[in-house]
Design a protein around this motif. Sequence first.
Motif, PDB file in Angstrom:
ATOM      1  N   UNK A 215       0.856  -1.231  -0.044  1.00 31.91           N
ATOM      2  CA  UNK A 215      -0.075  -0.320   0.062  1.00 31.91           C
ATOM      3  C   UNK A 215       0.810   1.419  -0.065  1.00 31.91           C
ATOM      4  N   UNK A 216       1.044   2.133  -0.605  1.00 33.66           N
ATOM      5  CA  UNK A 216       1.402   3.138  -0.674  1.00 33.66           C
ATOM      6  C   UNK A 216       1.049   4.400  -0.649  1.00 33.66           C
ATOM      7  N   UNK A 217       1.445   5.282   0.375  1.00 30.71           N
ATOM      8  CA  UNK A 217       0.819   6.760   0.927  1.00 30.71           C
ATOM      9  C   UNK A 217       1.846   7.789   0.092  1.00 30.71           C
ATOM     10  N   UNK A 218       0.906   8.833  -0.831  1.00 31.89           N
ATOM     11  CA  UNK A 218       1.779   9.915  -1.570  1.00 31.89           C
ATOM     12  C   UNK A 218       2.312  10.555  -0.641  1.00 31.89           C
ATOM     13  N   UNK A 219       2.258  10.323   0.636  1.00 27.48           N
ATOM     14  CA  UNK A 219       2.982  11.896   1.329  1.00 27.48           C
ATOM     15  C   UNK A 219       4.164  10.421   1.882  1.00 27.48           C
ATOM     16  N   UNK A 220       4.539   9.358   1.798  1.00 16.65           N
ATOM     17  CA  UNK A 220       5.704   9.197   2.165  1.00 16.65           C
ATOM     18  C   UNK A 220       6.066   7.839   0.695  1.00 16.65           C
ATOM     19  N   UNK A 221       6.376   8.454  -0.254  1.00 15.18           N
ATOM     20  CA  UNK A 221       6.309   7.433  -1.286  1.00 15.18           C
ATOM     21  C   UNK A 221       7.219   6.669  -1.888  1.00 15.18           C
ATOM     22  N   UNK A 222       8.362   6.924  -0.925  1.00 10.18           N
ATOM     23  CA  UNK A 222       9.857   6.302  -0.735  1.00 10.18           C
ATOM     24  C   UNK A 222       9.422   4.596   0.457  1.00 10.18           C
TER      25      UNK A 222
ATOM     26  N   UNK B 239      -4.874   7.550 -10.822  1.00 14.24           N
ATOM     27  CA  UNK B 239      -5.134   7.592 -10.461  1.00 14.24           C
ATOM     28  C   UNK B 239      -4.836   6.512  -8.597  1.00 14.24           C
ATOM     29  N   UNK B 240      -4.668   7.026  -7.493  1.00 13.39           N
ATOM     30  CA  UNK B 240      -3.971   6.726  -6.868  1.00 13.39           C
ATOM     31  C   UNK B 240      -4.339   5.238  -6.272  1.00 13.39           C
ATOM     32  N   UNK B 241      -6.116   5.210  -6.583  1.00  8.98           N
ATOM     33  CA  UNK B 241      -6.478   3.587  -6.300  1.00  8.98           C
ATOM     34  C   UNK B 241      -6.228   2.101  -7.287  1.00  8.98           C
ATOM     35  N   UNK B 242      -5.359   2.693  -8.426  1.00 13.63           N
ATOM     36  CA  UNK B 242      -4.505   1.332  -9.050  1.00 13.63           C
ATOM     37  C   UNK B 242      -3.006   1.700  -8.843  1.00 13.63           C
ATOM     38  N   UNK B 243      -2.746   2.073  -7.823  1.00 13.46           N
ATOM     39  CA  UNK B 243      -1.020   1.761  -7.708  1.00 13.46           C
ATOM     40  C   UNK B 243      -1.492   0.428  -7.251  1.00 13.46           C
ATOM     41  N   UNK B 244      -0.740  -0.032  -7.569  1.00 11.18           N
ATOM     42  CA  UNK B 244       0.198  -1.527  -6.319  1.00 11.18           C
ATOM     43  C   UNK B 244       1.251  -1.738  -5.322  1.00 11.18           C
ATOM     44  N   UNK B 245       2.170  -1.149  -6.296  1.00 11.57           N
ATOM     45  CA  UNK B 245       3.801  -0.806  -5.079  1.00 11.57           C
ATOM     46  C   UNK B 245       4.416   0.405  -5.061  1.00 11.57           C
ATOM     47  N   UNK B 246       5.533   0.520  -4.734  1.00 14.05           N
ATOM     48  CA  UNK B 246       5.603   1.861  -4.866  1.00 14.05           C
ATOM     49  C   UNK B 246       6.413   2.153  -5.927  1.00 14.05           C
ATOM     50  N   UNK B 247       7.217   1.120  -6.920  1.00 13.40           N
ATOM     51  CA  UNK B 247       7.402   0.985  -8.121  1.00 13.40           C
ATOM     52  C   UNK B 247       7.173   1.460  -9.226  1.00 13.40           C
TER      53      UNK B 247
END
Length: 327
Positions: free
Chosen positions: A92-99, A233-241
């Motif tokens: 799960x990716x948090x856009x405030x802590x993307x790394x 569309x952040x909902x489609x992000x599967x992982x940080x990479x």
Amino acid sequence: MADLPPDLFDADWAREAERRALRDHRRATRARKARESTRPSRGALLSALSFSAVVALVLTGFTLLDGTAPTASAPAASATSTSTAPLRTRAEVDLTRPFADTPAAMWREGAGGIQAPPAHPVGPYSAEQVGQFMERVRRLIITARLDRTVLETRDPRPVLDQLAPALVEKLRPDLAPGKEKESWYVAERIAEGARLLPVQPRVTGWMTPTVDEHGGLAIRTNYLVAYAFDVPDPEKIEGPMDIVAVVRQEIEYRWIDDPKYAADARGVWFGEARGFSYSVDCAQSERGFLAPDYDNPRETGGMVAHTRRSEEYFDPTIPLPTEDGCR
């Protein structure tokens, strides 16, 4: 008075060097494919690796001085940790802590990751001269790789202002619109439509002062920069990479100050430049721009099987990769 230092921009040598680099790359690719023929199927390998793209940039465009590759050396003063912490390609990716969940989470933020080691005399150059040149190189890297105006407007003029005027004139043909791939080493350029998140890129690596074969002062650099991108569309992000793109560059900078050369030839010049990109948009990379892997077609991922663990692409201590994951 000589106009330019010796061996700079030898066009015939540059073309031959590029042919040699491409030949070596093809040989490495054939050897890798031969090894893979004895391994599990490509599909099995892909399932175990990050669905990201690696782009090798070895001697693309000018090889600006000579064929001497920077020697591998331990960091004289590593600015950040080079630990290869585990990479979670599905998280799960948090856009405030993307790394988070990537090795880049351990790196310093922005310009804090580009630090010069303590200055010491090198060849005929005093510690003060070495320190002054390392500071110039530090500022140049910050401008070329971290300055948001340069990154987002794709305008390299703030970088060019820090180079020898004669070098800028030599570079102009490769700075024309549509030639960005040829001048990748000059500055990073974010693809039109791509948007960085409002966080600092993460940086690791080092610089090492030395004397080149002509007796001049040179700084060899080896830096990795991780950039975090926003997505529609952040909902489609599967992982940080999906949103983190990593760029590694080994660039040599040379200081020309001999008064026997014309005034416009004195200043900072590029030596050999090599690099690669990991987890990037293949189509944009082919044009010389940076965008995240998120935009690669999901059905193909735009990649081939990698020969390294994904974490190794975050490690500046390993040899520069030669494989190209965009096919």
